[in-house]
Design an enzyme around this catalytic site. Structure first.
Site, short mmCIF file in Angstrom:
data_model
loop_
_atom_site.label_atom_id
_atom_site.label_comp_id
_atom_site.label_asym_id
_atom_site.label_seq_id
_atom_site.Cartn_x
_atom_site.Cartn_y
_atom_site.Cartn_z
N PRO A 57 34.93 48.37 40.66
CG PRO A 57 36.45 49.95 41.28
CD PRO A 57 35.11 49.69 41.74
CB CYS A 58 35.60 43.22 41.34
SG CYS A 58 34.72 42.88 39.75
CG HIS A 59 38.97 46.01 36.61
ND1 HIS A 59 37.69 46.96 36.75
CD2 HIS A 59 39.86 47.05 36.23
CE1 HIS A 59 38.01 48.17 36.86
NE2 HIS A 59 39.32 48.35 36.35
#
Length: 105
Positions: A57-59
């Protein structure tokens, strides 16, 4: 050297996977957690190079001011869907949403 970079990337991905829904972390925060406080750019590079088959979940990673990734318009929508609020200037409200990794949630 290449193997060391892979190991660091894997450690970055492991930390980012632990950021809970409704929270964010910073590149510098992740670098510090990994014992490399001067390597926030390396964290950013690792997140830019995530293989398509990995679910990370790099966001949920923003800069130290809470600013989003330039040009990644989907990031704000993904964060809004997770209940993240933004300040007037468009940055994530870090006082409300910064992940405190010293406390297990």
């Amino acid at each position: 050297r290449r193997q060391r970079q892979m190991c660091i990337r894997d450690r970055v991905y492991q930390v980012v996977r632990e950021i809970p829904v409704g929270k964010v972390s910073t590149y510098g925060g992740i670098a510090a957690l990994l014992g490399m406080p001067q390597c926030s750019r390396m964290v950013g590079r690792a997140l830019k190079q995530i293989p398509d088959d990995l679910s990370v979940p790099c966001h949920r990673v923003v800069n130290a001011s809470g600013r989003l990734v330039p040009g990644w318009t989907e990031q704000k929508q993904l964060l809004l869907e997770e209940g993240i609020s933004f300040k007037q200037n468009g940055c994530v409200d870090l006082k409300k949403h910064l992940w405190n990794y010293s406390v297990s949630e």
